[in-house]
Design a protein around this motif. Structure first.
Motif, PDB file in Angstrom:
ATOM      1  N   LEU A 161      22.932  43.530  45.744  1.00 47.45           N
ATOM      2  CA  LEU A 161      23.635  43.166  46.979  1.00 47.45           C
ATOM      3  C   LEU A 161      23.224  41.778  47.458  1.00 47.45           C
ATOM      4  N   TRP A 178      28.617  43.808  42.058  1.00 41.73           N
ATOM      5  CA  TRP A 178      29.093  44.848  42.978  1.00 41.73           C
ATOM      6  C   TRP A 178      29.084  46.213  42.287  1.00 41.73           C
ATOM      7  N   TYR A 189      26.764  37.883  57.469  1.00 46.37           N
ATOM      8  CA  TYR A 189      27.484  38.227  56.245  1.00 46.37           C
ATOM      9  C   TYR A 189      28.666  37.272  56.071  1.00 46.37           C
ATOM     10  N   PHE A 219      32.524  37.954  54.461  1.00 42.22           N
ATOM     11  CA  PHE A 219      32.544  39.404  54.283  1.00 42.22           C
ATOM     12  C   PHE A 219      33.956  39.907  53.965  1.00 42.22           C
ATOM     13  N   LYS A 231      35.428  39.631  50.426  1.00 45.08           N
ATOM     14  CA  LYS A 231      34.771  40.377  49.336  1.00 45.08           C
ATOM     15  C   LYS A 231      35.128  41.856  49.360  1.00 45.08           C
ATOM     16  N   TRP A 232      36.304  42.195  49.902  1.00 48.88           N
ATOM     17  CA  TRP A 232      36.666  43.596  50.053  1.00 48.88           C
ATOM     18  C   TRP A 232      36.816  44.302  48.701  1.00 48.88           C
ATOM     19  N   TRP A 288      33.411  45.540  47.728  1.00 47.10           N
ATOM     20  CA  TRP A 288      32.995  46.725  48.478  1.00 47.10           C
ATOM     21  C   TRP A 288      33.715  47.972  47.968  1.00 47.10           C
ATOM     22  N   LEU A 310      32.135  48.981  44.704  1.00 46.58           N
ATOM     23  CA  LEU A 310      30.827  49.587  44.978  1.00 46.58           C
ATOM     24  C   LEU A 310      30.991  51.043  45.421  1.00 46.58           C
ATOM     25  N   LEU A 311      31.893  51.289  46.361  1.00 40.61           N
ATOM     26  CA  LEU A 311      32.078  52.641  46.891  1.00 40.61           C
ATOM     27  C   LEU A 311      32.565  53.605  45.824  1.00 40.61           C
TER      28      LEU A 311
END
Length: 536
Positions: free
Chosen positions: A150, A164, A200, A203, A206-207, A210, A213-214
């Motif tokens: 991260l 990610w 951040y 931020f 960089k969706w 994310w 990652l999820l």
């Protein structure tokens, strides 16, 4: 060879001395016993997914640490404590090396990153947890790897999809080690502290990262739990209800219980205390932003853990990671300033280092006086650790006279390494229970070779581990209604009940406490009666 490679080499040597030496000296504790029993039943019965302990469902904790333990045991054997504990050791070494690389991303010099990694490696509870086959160290190792990934994406303007994904994978593996424990105690304080100090930037752009990652976190982290609920939901629900009820009432402590958290750093306690005095340190550090970040990470972790009613000392383990970085700022200040520090700082440094030096000088005499009647068979480790600590104690005072604080710091690390490398076998000097009788002897008796084993009431996981096989639980004595001979493990009061209802052919008291009854560490639950009963 560049400087960073030298630091990594030195770290490897320190880790080998502290974590790999004498892994079989300390007896198996309750947390290890649960993990080791489950690993044994994976290997012997194939219970890799529907995990068991004493052949009963064991879904309280995710199975990843136990899988790793079972794989190691398949190589080294179930009788090898070294092999059983090796995965935990590798996890803590991973934490040490990852912390070094993490330090390179925040600290101005690689030398300070080296300091922080050495502090972490020689902190008391890091050593304790890393040398035990428990779940916590696995969860925090994977989490720190996730945090490092991260940091890479946070500090880059690019959308580093690979990093990610790796962060998501490590987050999932951490969850598969001990659920959300490390996410709450290590990740959340990091994210809050990072947001306060570094923000951040970018931020929203960089969706995609994310989302990636999820996805990986959810797939890896929740797959086993979902499968268990789909295939053995009744057992999973019963265990969840039991754990929830116990969590609300077990080990409830006041909010301030963790306020002495810095003492868990062991030999660094004094320096850690100085390092968390924020107003004092802010005037001395050269990189105030980085110091503030690690201070906040430490403080927020302590506060969040304090909000949870159930409190145990081992829950402070993740706090020691940012605390090591925080402490390194004070060490770095002493090294850089050297002879230019003011009188107060010199006095503090002399006290902190000098206390350890004094212990080293006093150890040979104090140790001999304390252990003189027990040293038979332990003279070699006593002599080696005495010479090492005495020499290091003298050297520490010499460095303080010359105000060579970097050498004093390295001497502290060597001091701890010497204790683990040479002195750790002397821990067996405290094993003084003359009533010790290991339950592992039961099956070795020819008369017991074919006996079915049962237990009634409660039996400690350590006893089942030492027994070497499962014992079937019975709720009432009339469950043994068929004609035959049985072996039953019971406490003292139940032994009398069985004697009134069955013909007891023999009774043996087993006690696997290594310390005698007069000591605080003695546990009655580590004793049991073995009855051979006959039913006609």
């Amino acid at each position: 060879m560049n400087q960073n490679k030298k630091y990594l080499g030195y770290l490897a040597l320190v880790c080998a001395a502290i974590f790999l030496s004498h892994l079989d000296v300390i007896y198996v504790n309750i947390m290890e016993a649960r993990n080791f029993i489950t690993a044994r039943e994976m290997l012997q019965n194939g219970n890799w997914i529907h995990t068991t302990m004493n052949l009963e469902p064991r879904y309280e904790k995710p199975p990843l640490p136990t899988w790793l333990t079972a794989v190691s045991a398949s190589v080294f054997g179930l009788d090898s404590l070294f092999g059983l504990r090796l995965p935990a050791v590798l996890s803590v070494i991973c934490i040490i090396f990852t912390s070094f690389y993490l330090g390179l991303k925040f600290l101005k010099t690689s030398k300070q990153a080296f300091y922080s990694a050495l502090i972490l490696a020689s902190s008391f509870y890091i050593i304790f947890s890393g040398r035990n086959g428990q779940w916590d160290i696995f969860a925090h190792a994977f989490m720190l790897l996730a945090i490092y990934q991260l940091v890479l994406v946070f500090q880059s303007d690019k959308n580093l999809l690979k990093n990610w994904i790796l962060a998501g994978v490590f987050l999932g593996l951490s969850f598969m080690s001990k659920g959300p424990v490390s996410h709450f105690a290590l990740l959340l304080p990091f994210l809050i502290a990072y947001g306060i100090v570094y923000r951040y930037p970018g931020f929203a752009k960089k969706w995609r990262g994310w989302v990636s990652l999820l996805i990986f976190f959810i797939v890896i982290g929740f797959s086993w739990g979902l499968y268990i609920y789909l295939t053995d939901g009744s057992s999973a629900d019963a265990i969840a209800d039991k754990e929830t009820a116990a969590w609300a009432d077990r080990n409830v402590r006041p909010f301030y219980y963790y306020w002495s958290f810095f003492t868990q750093s062991g030999i660094w306690t004094f320096f850690a205390f100085i390092a968390i005095l924020f107003p004092y340190m802010r005037t001395r550090v050269t990189d105030k932003r980085a110091y503030t970040f690690f201070f906040l990470w430490t403080a927020i972790a302590v506060v969040l853990l304090s909000l949870i009613p159930e409190k145990k000392s081992r829950y402070l383990l993740p706090v020691l990671i940012p605390l090591a970085f925080t402490t390194s700022f004070y060490i770095e200040f002493l090294v850089v300033k050297g002879k230019k520090i003011i009188k107060l700082d010199r006095w503090l440094a002399n006290f902190g280092f000098g206390l350890i030096g004094l212990i080293g000088i006093a150890f040979p005499i104090a140790g001999y006086v304390y252990f003189k009647d027990q040293l038979s068979g332990f003279y070699l480790p006593f002599i080696l650790v005495s010479i090492s600590l005495f020499a290091l104690g003298i050297y520490i005072f010499n460095t303080l006279i010359k105000q060579q604080y970097e050498k004093a710091f390295y001497s502290m690390v060597l001091f701890l390494s010497a204790i683990m490398l040479f002195g750790f076998p002397m821990a067996q000097l405290f094993y003084d229970n003359d009533q010790f009788n290991n339950i592992s002897k039961v099956r070795k008796n020819p008369a017991h070779e074919k006996l079915p084993f049962y237990y009634m009431g409660e039996i400690a996981p350590e006893l089942i581990w030492e027994l070497g096989e499962p014992a079937k639980k019975i709720e009432t004595i009339d469950q043994l209604s068929q004609n035959g001979t049985y072996g039953v493990f019971v406490n003292d009061s139940l032994a009398e009940v069985f004697a009134q209802n069955y013909a007891v052919k023999s009774k043996t008291k087993f006690d696997i406490n290594y310390v005698n009854k007069n000591k605080k560490g003695y546990k009655e639950r580590l004793t049991t009666n073995f009855l051979v009963i006959e039913h006609n």
